[in-house]
Design an enzyme around this catalytic site. Structure first.
Site, PDB file in Angstrom:
ATOM      1  N   ASP A 277       0.868  -1.184   0.000  1.00  0.00           N
ATOM      2  CA  ASP A 277       0.000   0.000   0.000  1.00  0.00           C
ATOM      3  C   ASP A 277       0.903   1.232   0.000  1.00  0.00           C
ATOM      4  OD1 ASP A 277      -2.855   1.045   0.298  1.00  0.00           O
ATOM      5  OD2 ASP A 277      -1.769   2.197   1.801  1.00  0.00           O
TER       6      ASP A 277
HETATM    7  N1  LIG Z   1       2.744   5.535 -11.803  1.00  0.00           N
HETATM    8  C1  LIG Z   1       2.776   5.935 -10.510  1.00  0.00           C
HETATM    9  N2  LIG Z   1       1.934   5.333  -9.612  1.00  0.00           N
HETATM   10  C2  LIG Z   1       2.013   5.766  -8.330  1.00  0.00           C
HETATM   11  C3  LIG Z   1       2.888   6.791  -7.912  1.00  0.00           C
HETATM   12  N3  LIG Z   1       2.703   6.961  -6.575  1.00  0.00           N
HETATM   13  C4  LIG Z   1       1.746   6.081  -6.171  1.00  0.00           C
HETATM   14  N4  LIG Z   1       1.343   5.332  -7.240  1.00  0.00           N
HETATM   15  C5  LIG Z   1       0.315   4.297  -7.269  1.00  0.00           C
HETATM   16  O1  LIG Z   1      -0.738   4.762  -6.443  1.00  0.00           O
HETATM   17  C6  LIG Z   1      -1.470   3.636  -5.990  1.00  0.00           C
HETATM   18  C7  LIG Z   1      -1.688   3.801  -4.493  1.00  0.00           C
HETATM   19  O2  LIG Z   1      -2.871   3.141  -4.140  1.00  0.00           O
HETATM   20  P1  LIG Z   1      -2.880   1.759  -3.330  1.00  0.00           P
HETATM   21  O3  LIG Z   1      -4.132   1.726  -2.545  1.00  0.00           O
HETATM   22  O4  LIG Z   1      -1.581   1.573  -2.620  1.00  0.00           O
HETATM   23  O5  LIG Z   1      -2.896   0.623  -4.443  1.00  0.00           O
HETATM   24  P2  LIG Z   1      -4.008   0.355  -5.544  1.00  0.00           P
HETATM   25  O6  LIG Z   1      -3.581   1.013  -6.816  1.00  0.00           O
HETATM   26  O7  LIG Z   1      -5.357   0.693  -5.035  1.00  0.00           O
HETATM   27  O8  LIG Z   1      -3.858  -1.210  -5.799  1.00  0.00           O
HETATM   28  P3  LIG Z   1      -3.944  -2.386  -4.682  1.00  0.00           P
HETATM   29  O9  LIG Z   1      -2.535  -2.858  -4.498  1.00  0.00           O
HETATM   30  O10 LIG Z   1      -4.818  -3.425  -5.333  1.00  0.00           O
HETATM   31  O11 LIG Z   1      -4.541  -1.782  -3.435  1.00  0.00           O
HETATM   32  C8  LIG Z   1      -0.639   2.391  -6.340  1.00  0.00           C
HETATM   33  O12 LIG Z   1      -1.159   1.771  -7.489  1.00  0.00           O
HETATM   34  C9  LIG Z   1       0.734   2.980  -6.640  1.00  0.00           C
HETATM   35  O13 LIG Z   1       1.475   2.182  -7.550  1.00  0.00           O
HETATM   36  C10 LIG Z   1       3.744   7.395  -8.895  1.00  0.00           C
HETATM   37  O14 LIG Z   1       4.524   8.318  -8.609  1.00  0.00           O
HETATM   38  N5  LIG Z   1       3.661   6.925 -10.158  1.00  0.00           N
END
Ligand SMILES: Nc1nc2c(ncn2[C@@H]2O[C@H](COP(=O)(O)OP(=O)(O)OP(=O)(O)O)[C@@H](O)[C@H]2O)c(=O)[nH]1
Length: 181
Positions: free
Chosen positions: A69
């Protein structure tokens, strides 16, 4: 081979970049069920919730499980994924010309070890150019990313200072995982 317990395209991209073989099975843990607003605690609890859901569903007998996360904290405010473009705009305005940190928690479990890692990458950004920011927001690329930032894309030209891995800021501290694979 590992199981990436995530819906995140960015996490999949990171594993591919590091040539790590994986299959991807995302979960449906409800992060709104978490009470704490402390960024690090929130990030850990979200990761734990995701892990418990997917560990129950898949176990680790056949392949190890990796979940993660990421949250952003700026001016001690917890920033998750933006709810809409208006929300994304206010997150970006807060971080423009400011210091901001991406915290990523990972849990990786195989038959021999369970790794729990919480890392953060801190950026000092120059002020975002308004037209550039408006273009980024209307592209929708700001959605689905913690704090609405994209360190390898929109934010890159504005990075004044950075401390920590870019992979942590993108959602998976792969360098910390490699010794266990
Ligand atoms: N491309 C990119 N993605 C980012 C960056 N910072 C955060 N993320 C993405 O932001 C999202 C944060 O949300 P989370 O709740 O951790 O994950 P999610 O996308 O909901 O996916 P799950 O693992 O299924 O929970 C993740 O998919 C990270 O990869 C960035 O600088 N660049």
């Amino acid at each position: 081979m590992i199981r990436l317990g995530s819906n995140s395209p960015t996490r999949a991209l990171l594993l591919n970049k590091f040539n790590i073989d994986f299959i991807q099975n995302g979960g449906s843990f409800d992060e709104d069920s978490i009470i704490t607003k402390n960024p690090k605690s929130f990030c850990y609890e979200a990761t734990k919730g995701k892990f418990e859901e997917l560990y129950k569903k898949y176990g680790i007998e056949d392949i190890p499980l990796l979940v993660a996360d990421s949250v952003v904290t700026c001016n001690n405010i917890l920033l998750r994924k933006a709810k809409n473009l208006k929300d994304a705009r206010s997150m970006l305005e807060l971080q423009s010309g400011n210091k901001t940190s991406v915290i990523t928690c990972m849990i990786f479990k195989n038959k021999n070890i369970e790794l729990i890692d919480i890392s953060s990458t801190t950026y000092e950004f120059k002020k975002f150019n308004i037209e550039d920011m408006n273009k980024y927001i209307s592209s929708g690329e700001c959605m689905g990313k913690a704090g609405a930032i994209m360190v390898e894309g929109f934010c890159k030209p504005y990075i004044k200072k950075v401390r920590g891995y870019e992979s942590t800021a993108m959602g998976l501290s792969v360098e910390k995982l490699l010794p266990y694979l």
